[in-house]
Design a protein around this motif. Structure first.
Motif, PDB file in Angstrom:
ATOM      1  N   ALA A  30      -0.463  10.884   3.780  1.00 38.87           N
ATOM      2  CA  ALA A  30       0.809  11.131   4.463  1.00 38.87           C
ATOM      3  C   ALA A  30       1.444   9.826   4.915  1.00 38.87           C
ATOM      4  CB  ALA A  30       0.590  12.055   5.654  1.00 38.87           C
ATOM      5  N   GLN A  31       0.638   8.928   5.473  1.00 45.51           N
ATOM      6  CA  GLN A  31       1.174   7.660   5.962  1.00 45.51           C
ATOM      7  C   GLN A  31       1.785   6.828   4.844  1.00 45.51           C
ATOM      8  OE1 GLN A  31      -1.727   5.154   7.906  1.00 45.51           O
ATOM      9  NE2 GLN A  31      -0.334   3.402   8.035  1.00 45.51           N
ATOM     10  N   PHE A  32       1.056   6.680   3.741  1.00 48.18           N
ATOM     11  CA  PHE A  32       1.478   5.744   2.704  1.00 48.18           C
ATOM     12  C   PHE A  32       2.325   6.390   1.612  1.00 48.18           C
ATOM     13  CE2 PHE A  32      -2.039   3.419   4.702  1.00 48.18           C
ATOM     14  CZ  PHE A  32      -1.382   2.222   4.958  1.00 48.18           C
ATOM     15  N   THR A  33       2.642   7.671   1.781  1.00 40.71           N
ATOM     16  CA  THR A  33       3.681   8.279   0.940  1.00 40.71           C
ATOM     17  C   THR A  33       4.907   8.618   1.781  1.00 40.71           C
ATOM     18  OG1 THR A  33       2.788  10.527   1.227  1.00 40.71           O
ATOM     19  CG2 THR A  33       1.990   9.253  -0.671  1.00 40.71           C
ATOM     20  N   ASP A  34       4.997   8.022   2.967  1.00 41.62           N
ATOM     21  CA  ASP A  34       6.137   8.248   3.866  1.00 41.62           C
ATOM     22  C   ASP A  34       6.333   9.734   4.168  1.00 41.62           C
ATOM     23  OD1 ASP A  34       6.929   5.481   4.053  1.00 41.62           O
ATOM     24  OD2 ASP A  34       7.690   5.657   2.007  1.00 41.62           O
ATOM     25  N   GLY A  35       5.207  10.462   4.290  1.00 42.12           N
ATOM     26  CA  GLY A  35       5.280  11.864   4.659  1.00 42.12           C
ATOM     27  C   GLY A  35       5.638  12.814   3.539  1.00 42.12           C
ATOM     28  N   ASN A  38       0.801  -1.224   0.000  1.00 43.20           N
ATOM     29  CA  ASN A  38       0.000   0.000   0.000  1.00 43.20           C
ATOM     30  C   ASN A  38       0.831   1.270   0.000  1.00 43.20           C
ATOM     31  OD1 ASN A  38      -2.591  -1.098  -0.133  1.00 43.20           O
ATOM     32  ND2 ASN A  38      -2.637  -1.488   2.069  1.00 43.20           N
ATOM     33  N   TYR A  39       2.149   1.137   0.138  1.00 37.75           N
ATOM     34  CA  TYR A  39       3.005   2.321   0.147  1.00 37.75           C
ATOM     35  C   TYR A  39       3.340   2.745  -1.285  1.00 37.75           C
ATOM     36  CZ  TYR A  39       3.665   1.950   5.167  1.00 37.75           C
ATOM     37  OH  TYR A  39       3.456   1.926   6.521  1.00 37.75           O
ATOM     38  N   ASP A  40       3.202   4.022  -1.539  1.00 40.64           N
ATOM     39  CA  ASP A  40       3.509   4.572  -2.863  1.00 40.64           C
ATOM     40  C   ASP A  40       5.025   4.744  -2.986  1.00 40.64           C
ATOM     41  OD1 ASP A  40       3.456   5.771  -5.333  1.00 40.64           O
ATOM     42  OD2 ASP A  40       2.749   7.713  -4.612  1.00 40.64           O
ATOM     43  N   ARG A  41       5.692   3.618  -3.191  1.00 43.71           N
ATOM     44  CA  ARG A  41       7.140   3.598  -3.361  1.00 43.71           C
ATOM     45  C   ARG A  41       7.467   2.702  -4.546  1.00 43.71           C
ATOM     46  NH1 ARG A  41       8.050   0.854   2.445  1.00 43.71           N
ATOM     47  NH2 ARG A  41       7.588   2.588   3.879  1.00 43.71           N
ATOM     48  N   ASN A 100      -1.179   1.731  -7.476  1.00 49.00           N
ATOM     49  CA  ASN A 100      -2.621   1.551  -7.354  1.00 49.00           C
ATOM     50  C   ASN A 100      -3.228   2.431  -6.264  1.00 49.00           C
ATOM     51  OD1 ASN A 100      -5.096   0.017  -8.105  1.00 49.00           O
ATOM     52  ND2 ASN A 100      -4.986  -0.629  -5.974  1.00 49.00           N
ATOM     53  N   HIS A 101      -2.527   2.598  -5.140  1.00 47.23           N
ATOM     54  CA  HIS A 101      -3.057   3.438  -4.072  1.00 47.23           C
ATOM     55  C   HIS A 101      -3.140   4.890  -4.534  1.00 47.23           C
ATOM     56  CE1 HIS A 101      -3.262   3.368   0.635  1.00 47.23           C
ATOM     57  NE2 HIS A 101      -4.321   3.926   0.098  1.00 47.23           N
ATOM     58  N   ALA A 102      -2.139   5.336  -5.291  1.00 48.27           N
ATOM     59  CA  ALA A 102      -2.170   6.697  -5.826  1.00 48.27           C
ATOM     60  C   ALA A 102      -3.334   6.873  -6.802  1.00 48.27           C
ATOM     61  CB  ALA A 102      -0.851   7.031  -6.511  1.00 48.27           C
ATOM     62  N   ARG A 103      -3.659   5.828  -7.547  1.00 51.12           N
ATOM     63  CA  ARG A 103      -4.805   5.916  -8.467  1.00 51.12           C
ATOM     64  C   ARG A 103      -6.100   6.154  -7.700  1.00 51.12           C
ATOM     65  NH1 ARG A 103      -3.477   1.400 -13.223  1.00 51.12           N
ATOM     66  NH2 ARG A 103      -1.217   1.494 -12.973  1.00 51.12           N
ATOM     67  N   MET A 104      -6.258   5.470  -6.585  1.00 51.55           N
ATOM     68  CA  MET A 104      -7.474   5.648  -5.776  1.00 51.55           C
ATOM     69  C   MET A 104      -7.544   7.053  -5.202  1.00 51.55           C
ATOM     70  SD  MET A 104      -7.369   1.951  -3.844  1.00 51.55           S
ATOM     71  CE  MET A 104      -8.663   2.381  -2.693  1.00 51.55           C
ATOM     72  N   TRP A 105      -6.443   7.517  -4.625  1.00 47.71           N
ATOM     73  CA  TRP A 105      -6.427   8.885  -4.099  1.00 47.71           C
ATOM     74  C   TRP A 105      -6.736   9.894  -5.198  1.00 47.71           C
ATOM     75  CZ3 TRP A 105      -1.051   7.383  -1.950  1.00 47.71           C
ATOM     76  CH2 TRP A 105      -1.176   6.774  -0.702  1.00 47.71           C
ATOM     77  N   PHE A 106      -6.083   9.713  -6.342  1.00 47.35           N
ATOM     78  CA  PHE A 106      -6.244  10.638  -7.467  1.00 47.35           C
ATOM     79  C   PHE A 106      -7.717  10.700  -7.888  1.00 47.35           C
ATOM     80  CE2 PHE A 106      -6.326  11.970 -11.847  1.00 47.35           C
ATOM     81  CZ  PHE A 106      -5.254  12.828 -12.008  1.00 47.35           C
ATOM     82  N   ALA A 107      -8.322   9.531  -8.055  1.00 49.00           N
ATOM     83  CA  ALA A 107      -9.716   9.492  -8.501  1.00 49.00           C
ATOM     84  C   ALA A 107     -10.632  10.160  -7.478  1.00 49.00           C
ATOM     85  CB  ALA A 107     -10.143   8.048  -8.747  1.00 49.00           C
ATOM     86  N   SER A 108     -10.377   9.919  -6.210  1.00 47.41           N
ATOM     87  CA  SER A 108     -11.206  10.523  -5.171  1.00 47.41           C
ATOM     88  C   SER A 108     -11.079  12.050  -5.168  1.00 47.41           C
ATOM     89  CB  SER A 108     -10.813   9.954  -3.808  1.00 47.41           C
ATOM     90  OG  SER A 108     -11.617  10.495  -2.796  1.00 47.41           O
ATOM     91  N   ILE A 109      -9.858  12.539  -5.273  1.00 47.05           N
ATOM     92  CA  ILE A 109      -9.659  13.995  -5.301  1.00 47.05           C
ATOM     93  C   ILE A 109     -10.297  14.586  -6.553  1.00 47.05           C
ATOM     94  CG2 ILE A 109      -7.920  15.826  -5.439  1.00 47.05           C
ATOM     95  CD1 ILE A 109      -6.079  13.960  -3.763  1.00 47.05           C
ATOM     96  N   TRP A 110     -10.144  13.925  -7.694  1.00 50.51           N
ATOM     97  CA  TRP A 110     -10.749  14.387  -8.954  1.00 50.51           C
ATOM     98  C   TRP A 110     -12.262  14.557  -8.789  1.00 50.51           C
ATOM     99  CZ3 TRP A 110      -8.588  14.720 -14.146  1.00 50.51           C
ATOM    100  CH2 TRP A 110      -9.533  14.851 -15.162  1.00 50.51           C
ATOM    101  N   ILE A 111     -12.903  13.553  -8.184  1.00 48.33           N
ATOM    102  CA  ILE A 111     -14.364  13.549  -8.099  1.00 48.33           C
ATOM    103  C   ILE A 111     -14.883  14.444  -6.976  1.00 48.33           C
ATOM    104  CG2 ILE A 111     -16.380  12.095  -7.614  1.00 48.33           C
ATOM    105  CD1 ILE A 111     -14.840   9.754  -8.923  1.00 48.33           C
ATOM    106  N   PHE A 112     -14.321  14.295  -5.762  1.00 51.54           N
ATOM    107  CA  PHE A 112     -14.938  14.905  -4.594  1.00 51.54           C
ATOM    108  C   PHE A 112     -14.332  16.236  -4.173  1.00 51.54           C
ATOM    109  CE2 PHE A 112     -15.620  10.248  -3.980  1.00 51.54           C
ATOM    110  CZ  PHE A 112     -16.983  10.267  -4.224  1.00 51.54           C
ATOM    111  N   THR A 113     -13.049  16.460  -4.460  1.00 49.75           N
ATOM    112  CA  THR A 113     -12.440  17.747  -4.117  1.00 49.75           C
ATOM    113  C   THR A 113     -12.505  18.709  -5.299  1.00 49.75           C
ATOM    114  OG1 THR A 113     -10.945  16.747  -2.500  1.00 49.75           O
ATOM    115  CG2 THR A 113     -10.324  18.898  -3.356  1.00 49.75           C
ATOM    116  N   LEU A 114     -12.117  18.249  -6.480  1.00 49.95           N
ATOM    117  CA  LEU A 114     -12.107  19.111  -7.662  1.00 49.95           C
ATOM    118  C   LEU A 114     -13.467  19.175  -8.347  1.00 49.95           C
ATOM    119  CD1 LEU A 114      -8.648  18.068  -9.160  1.00 49.95           C
ATOM    120  CD2 LEU A 114      -9.190  20.047  -7.716  1.00 49.95           C
ATOM    121  N   ARG A 115     -14.361  18.255  -7.998  1.00 44.53           N
ATOM    122  CA  ARG A 115     -15.726  18.246  -8.549  1.00 44.53           C
ATOM    123  C   ARG A 115     -15.717  18.158 -10.072  1.00 44.53           C
ATOM    124  NH1 ARG A 115     -19.425  17.142  -4.523  1.00 44.53           N
ATOM    125  NH2 ARG A 115     -18.802  18.210  -2.604  1.00 44.53           N
TER     126      ARG A 115
END
Length: 369
Positions: free
Chosen positions: A206-211, A31-34, A144-159
């Motif tokens: 923050a957790q899964f991108t090591d800060g 799950n870490y984006d490394r 894959n974890h970055a894809r989920m974050w990206f999609a969520s921000i695209w939809i719910f933060t950026l609308r």
């Protein structure tokens, strides 16, 4: 594209290098984006430059099922998504309709167009999102974890319209798959599992991108998008009968670039590339190049294949089954005999409900390999 050399030899080398880490090490760090903590095999598996069976057999040869269960499940997620869409092809048609409507809105609403351009260009001011947008465009890949974050921000933060986000991925991902991509975006937005959404949280990032990232200002709520519920599954498709007489041509597509498993010897063979059909916009050159350079067969555009059949006095044109998506759309007018891989024929009928029901069948599916 240097991270993904376009060849079967490179895919096999990557598989061999990853297999020692496919057990508990993968489960602990996946799950870490490394770099180096996931297999990075997906561009090869998506086009079946290497097959799921090869990956699973190699994994089982090196690890117990318990140790490698998380990685095995990741391989089967792709299988599950493909089967789920194959049982409900109308969802692909709905995605294309949603994409068209969203693109029409972009063309007529200057504010929306600017926000879409900023998101695609990595210029939103949300540092993690902008980094991932630029990484995707530069490399053709995202964790894959970055894809989920990206999609969520695209939809719910950026609308922004979810279908244009799915299109952005499909244009740039080397492993862009119509089933996995479309249905994952639908899941994030609450369309796939009705009422269930995925909310990107700054603490999780923050957790899964090591800060490396701790983005302020993300949406705090993820209300499900509105849309029709998924249709009931249709019967699973089956293979067409293999011709028992006449001259047979083999059509290779980017959905299965290792067709040696097919139980016949063709009289002629040709490859038809359909990568450009993945979007109504321009597909990234590196995605087109990856498919083109991975191919080892003579290449021909779709509109010349009928003449090629005539020139070679072919009576039949056989191909590995073409699943729902842009390749099937592009080749719909060809008279094809389609043969389903036994791996798919065993798994797809089980994709009638959610993955957690599907995964109970994984030990049985594995034993059949």
């Amino acid at each position: 594209m240097t991270d993904f050399p376009p060849s079967r030899a490179a895919a096999l080398d990557r598989l061999a290098a990853f297999i020692p880490s496919a057990g508990v090490a993968y489960a602990r760090t996946r799950n870490y984006d490394r770099k180096g903590h996931v297999s990075a095999l997906s561009p090869y598996i998506r086009h079946r430059i290497i097959s799921e069976e090869e990956v699973l057999r190699a994994t089982r040869a090196a690890h117990s099922y318990k140790a490698s269960e998380k990685f095995i499940q990741e391989v089967y997620w792709r299988t599950y998504w493909k089967g789920w869409l194959e049982l409900r092809p109308a969802v692909w048609d709905q995605y294309k309709a949603d994409r068209t409507a969203a693109w029409d809105a972009v063309q007529t609403q200057p504010g929306l167009r600017q926000r879409w351009e900023d998101a695609c260009g990595g210029d939103t001011g949300i540092n993690c999102f902008d980094h991932w947008a630029q990484e995707l465009v530069a490399t053709g890949y995202l964790h894959n974890h970055a894809r989920m974050w990206f999609a969520s921000i695209w939809i719910f933060t950026l609308r922004l319209p979810w279908a244009l986000g799915a299109d952005f991925f499909l244009r740039h991902l080397l492993d862009g798959d119509p089933a996995s991509n479309t249905l994952s975006w639908r899941w994030v937005g609450g369309l796939q599992t009705i009422g269930k959404t995925y909310l990107a949280r700054a603490s999780n990032i923050a957790q899964f991108t090591d800060g490396r990232f701790d983005p302020p200002g993300l949406a705090l709520h993820a209300a499900p998008l509105s849309g029709p519920p998924p249709p009931a599954p249709r019967p699973c498709p089956t293979s067409d009968p293999l011709p028992d007489k006449g001259r047979i041509g083999l059509l290779v597509t980017e959905e299965d670039m290792s067709p040696d498993w097919l139980p016949f010897t063709p009289d002629a063979m040709v490859f038809c590339q359909t990568t450009a059909h993945r979007s109504h916009l321009q597909v990234a050159p590196q995605v087109i190049d990856f498919v083109s350079k991975s191919n080892t067969y003579p290449t021909m555009p779709a509109d010349q294949i009928a003449d090629w059949m005539t020139d070679n006095a072919l009576d039949h044109l056989v191909t590995s089954y073409i699943p729902t998506g842009p390749t099937r759309d592009a080749l719909a007018d060809l008279p094809l005999t389609q043969i389903i891989r036994p791996y798919d024929a065993a798994a797809w009928p089980r994709a009638t409900a959610g993955f957690f029901k599907f995964k109970t069948a994984i030990p049985t599916l594995l034993s059949a390999l």
